[in-house]
Motif scaffolding. Structure first.
Motif, PDB file in Angstrom:
ATOM      1  N   CYS A 452      79.755  52.661  64.407  1.00 19.80           N
ATOM      2  CA  CYS A 452      80.715  52.736  65.183  1.00 19.80           C
ATOM      3  C   CYS A 452      80.858  50.991  65.240  1.00 19.80           C
ATOM      4  CB  CYS A 452      80.324  53.037  66.711  1.00 19.80           C
ATOM      5  SG  CYS A 452      78.812  51.997  67.247  1.00 19.80           S
ATOM      6  N   GLN A 453      82.156  50.591  65.598  1.00 20.00           N
ATOM      7  CA  GLN A 453      82.644  49.215  65.783  1.00 20.00           C
ATOM      8  C   GLN A 453      82.256  48.778  67.115  1.00 20.00           C
ATOM      9  OE1 GLN A 453      86.318  48.539  63.875  1.00 20.00           O
ATOM     10  NE2 GLN A 453      85.654  49.841  61.883  1.00 20.00           N
ATOM     11  N   VAL A 454      81.769  47.657  67.303  1.00 20.90           N
ATOM     12  CA  VAL A 454      81.494  47.159  68.887  1.00 20.90           C
ATOM     13  C   VAL A 454      81.967  45.824  68.702  1.00 20.90           C
ATOM     14  CG1 VAL A 454      79.661  48.750  69.124  1.00 20.90           C
ATOM     15  CG2 VAL A 454      79.208  46.493  68.124  1.00 20.90           C
ATOM     16  N   TYR A 455      82.044  45.438  70.084  1.00 25.19           N
ATOM     17  CA  TYR A 455      82.384  43.956  70.611  1.00 25.19           C
ATOM     18  C   TYR A 455      81.098  43.409  71.324  1.00 25.19           C
ATOM     19  CZ  TYR A 455      84.995  39.673  71.401  1.00 25.19           C
ATOM     20  OH  TYR A 455      85.475  38.481  71.604  1.00 25.19           O
ATOM     21  N   LEU A 456      80.555  42.340  70.518  1.00 23.17           N
ATOM     22  CA  LEU A 456      79.620  41.498  71.157  1.00 23.17           C
ATOM     23  C   LEU A 456      79.804  40.422  71.868  1.00 23.17           C
ATOM     24  CD1 LEU A 456      77.252  41.776  68.057  1.00 23.17           C
ATOM     25  CD2 LEU A 456      77.320  43.570  69.909  1.00 23.17           C
ATOM     26  N   SER A 457      79.336  40.110  73.425  1.00 21.92           N
ATOM     27  CA  SER A 457      79.690  39.170  74.107  1.00 21.92           C
ATOM     28  C   SER A 457      78.723  39.274  75.095  1.00 21.92           C
ATOM     29  CB  SER A 457      81.150  39.220  74.578  1.00 21.92           C
ATOM     30  OG  SER A 457      81.360  38.223  75.363  1.00 21.92           O
ATOM     31  N   LEU A 458      78.455  38.058  75.838  1.00 27.51           N
ATOM     32  CA  LEU A 458      77.902  37.961  77.079  1.00 27.51           C
ATOM     33  C   LEU A 458      78.864  38.267  77.969  1.00 27.51           C
ATOM     34  CD1 LEU A 458      76.299  34.588  76.399  1.00 27.51           C
ATOM     35  CD2 LEU A 458      74.901  36.760  76.642  1.00 27.51           C
ATOM     36  N   MET A 459      78.163  38.689  79.268  1.00 32.08           N
ATOM     37  CA  MET A 459      78.983  39.048  80.505  1.00 32.08           C
ATOM     38  C   MET A 459      79.059  37.932  81.427  1.00 32.08           C
ATOM     39  SD  MET A 459      79.024  42.171  79.541  1.00 32.08           S
ATOM     40  CE  MET A 459      78.028  43.095  78.454  1.00 32.08           C
ATOM     41  N   GLN A 460      80.200  37.704  81.880  1.00 35.09           N
ATOM     42  CA  GLN A 460      80.735  36.730  82.917  1.00 35.09           C
ATOM     43  C   GLN A 460      79.593  36.518  83.952  1.00 35.09           C
ATOM     44  OE1 GLN A 460      83.270  34.890  82.251  1.00 35.09           O
ATOM     45  NE2 GLN A 460      82.326  33.356  83.575  1.00 35.09           N
ATOM     46  N   SER A 461      79.253  37.802  84.467  1.00 33.32           N
ATOM     47  CA  SER A 461      78.399  37.697  85.528  1.00 33.32           C
ATOM     48  C   SER A 461      76.876  37.073  85.086  1.00 33.32           C
ATOM     49  CB  SER A 461      78.033  38.895  86.300  1.00 33.32           C
ATOM     50  OG  SER A 461      77.488  40.030  85.140  1.00 33.32           O
ATOM     51  N   ARG A 462      76.618  37.117  83.947  1.00 37.74           N
ATOM     52  CA  ARG A 462      75.287  36.651  83.598  1.00 37.74           C
ATOM     53  C   ARG A 462      75.657  35.016  83.212  1.00 37.74           C
ATOM     54  NH1 ARG A 462      72.781  40.360  78.837  1.00 37.74           N
ATOM     55  NH2 ARG A 462      71.092  39.246  79.157  1.00 37.74           N
TER      56      ARG A 462
END
Length: 465
Positions: A452-462
């Motif tokens: 599957c193709q995913v988008y990796l990123s930190l969450m704004q809340s973190r």
């Protein structure tokens, strides 16, 4: 009585005489004249006068010698300055000749190279002559006028050097401009070719598999080929949808945040992955079900199920969605296409894009609008439908999966759509950013995994913690 009178009368005269003699003696002592005869007196006066004349002559002689020495030093200084001026002028001439030589080499100019070469040799000879003048101290012709002429020559040579360099830079600029024009033409040609190829792929819908393919010869590689064509069609439709949003002044950031909230994107353009995620959610909803969430769709018995789905696949894989819908408006695929359009395209979105709900009304009346927007949607729906048919042509059938938000990235099950997330991870707040959302779902065919193709990123809340 008479004697006494005479004595009293003579005493004052003698006193006056004595005072006069004393004054004379005092005067001689003050002037340095000894009390001798008159000859000695004259000689002493003449000696004093001679001494004064000798003193005056020696003073004049010192002044003249100092003046001569000062003039010689000044002339020597001027000569050295003139020599240096000629030296710098000659060096500037060599520099200008060398610049001319370089300029004549590209483009190649035989006459220009020969002339520049002669000039370099001539100026090197002048430098050698100046060296000999310095060694032999031959400064006869090096006057203040020569110094000024040398400075004028130096400025001319410097000006000539800059002129040659300017011409060379202008030539290079013209060359770069021509290269830019050529590359722009190649880019435009490549874009036209890509558009033609994309148009042919979208319109023809031809899949890269043999026409005589049998169900018994199916392999995961065939399924992977259809997955890739489906993903390409999804992204083509998403691009069209985003263009419509931009044309109608949508707030793309707010729209992306409503689909997948609390995501920090590596680049502003990465918001398109949120819209791809939205389209895939709607289009692949019910993919694991044989009827694809169509309640009225009747399915054959289990033993004939693979044959049934493979027949659907071969029936639709080589035709255009628009032509098939026009010929079979009540087919199962037409029902699927109608249901997915009403589910994906919200009434407010359609009104914003087109100013009315005419397309929606046409779809509700079991017909299909003849617009670019719906044609692109129908082609995407056809490929999703083909992928579903091929998935259920396997035994056991292929299944779909996606990963949850916040999962750790795994190369076995996932593929990152944003290279910036992997390249910049070492500079991020965390070494391994988690999965923000699934963009394109993955598939399992037996023991084969299609990532599957995913988008990796930190969450704004973190980040805000």
């Amino acid at each position: 009585m008479m004697d006494s009178v005479k004595l009293s009368s003579m005493t004052p005269k003698k006193s006056r005489l004595a005072r006069t003699v004393a004054k004379v003696l005092h005067l001689r002592a003050a002037t340095g004249i000894a009390p001798v005869d008159g000859v000695q007196k004259v000689e002493s006066q003449e000696k004093v006068k001679d001494d004064k004349k000798i003193g005056n002559k020696s003073t004049v002689s010192l002044r003249q010698s100092f003046k001569i020495s000062s003039d010689e030093e000044h002339q020597r200084s001027l000569a050295m300055e003139a020599l240096l001026a000629k030296l710098f002028a000659s060096i500037s001439s060599v520099k200008a000749a060398y610049a001319q030589l370089q300029c004549a080499q590209s483009p190649y100019d035989v006459d220009g190279i020969q002339a520049a070469d002669k000039l370099v040799v001539s100026e090197l000879k002048n430098l050698a002559e100046l060296k000999q003048c310095y060694i032999k101290k031959q400064f006869d012709d090096l006057s203040e006028t020569a110094m000024l002429l040398a400075e004028v020559q130096e400025q001319k040579c410097v000006s000539k050097t800059y002129e040659i360099m300017g011409k060379k830079l202008e030539s290079q600029l013209r060359l770069k401009d021509s290269e830019i024009i050529y590359l722009k033409e190649k880019l435009e040609e490549s874009n036209r070719q890509n558009q033609l190829l994309e148009k042919r792929l979208n319109q023809s819908g031809q899949l890269s598999m043999p026409d005589n393919l049998h169900r018994s010869g199916l392999s995961p590689s065939h399924f992977l080929a259809v997955v890739r064509f489906t993903v390409k069609s999804i992204r083509s439709f998403v691009k069209l949808m985003i263009d419509q949003m931009k044309a109608t002044d949508w707030n793309l950031e707010a729209a992306a945040n409503s689909i997948v909230p609390d995501v920090v994107y590596w680049r502003a353009d990465d918001k398109c992955f949120a819209f791809e995620c939205f389209v895939c959610r709607k289009m692949f909803d019910g993919f694991n079900l044989p009827n694809f969430s169509l309640p009225s769709d009747s399915l054959p018995e289990r033993k004939n199920k693979q044959r049934h789905f493979f027949r659907r696949f071969t029936e639709l894989k080589s035709v255009k969605a628009k032509d098939y819908l026009a010929e079979y408006p009540k087919s199962t695929f037409a029902k699927f296409c109608r249901a997915k359009y009403l589910q994906l395209v919200h009434p407010q979105m359609e009104t914003s894009f087109f100013g009315n709900l005419s397309q929606r009304n046409i779809v509700n009346s079991s017909e299909f609008p003849d617009t670019n927007f719906f044609t692109s949607f129908a082609e995407m729906a056809r490929r999703v439908w083909l992928l579903h048919c091929l998935a259920f042509s396997f035994e056991p059938e292929a299944s779909i999966f996606q990963v949850r938000r916040g999962c750790r990235f795994s190369e076995v099950y996932m593929e990152c759509v944003s290279e910036d997330a992997l390249l910049s991870s070492e500079n991020a707040l965390e070494a391994d950013p988690p999965v923000a959302f699934t963009v394109i779902p993955g598939f399992r065919i037996g023991k084969t995994i299609i990532q599957c193709q995913v988008y990796l990123s930190l969450m704004q809340s973190r980040i805000n913690r």
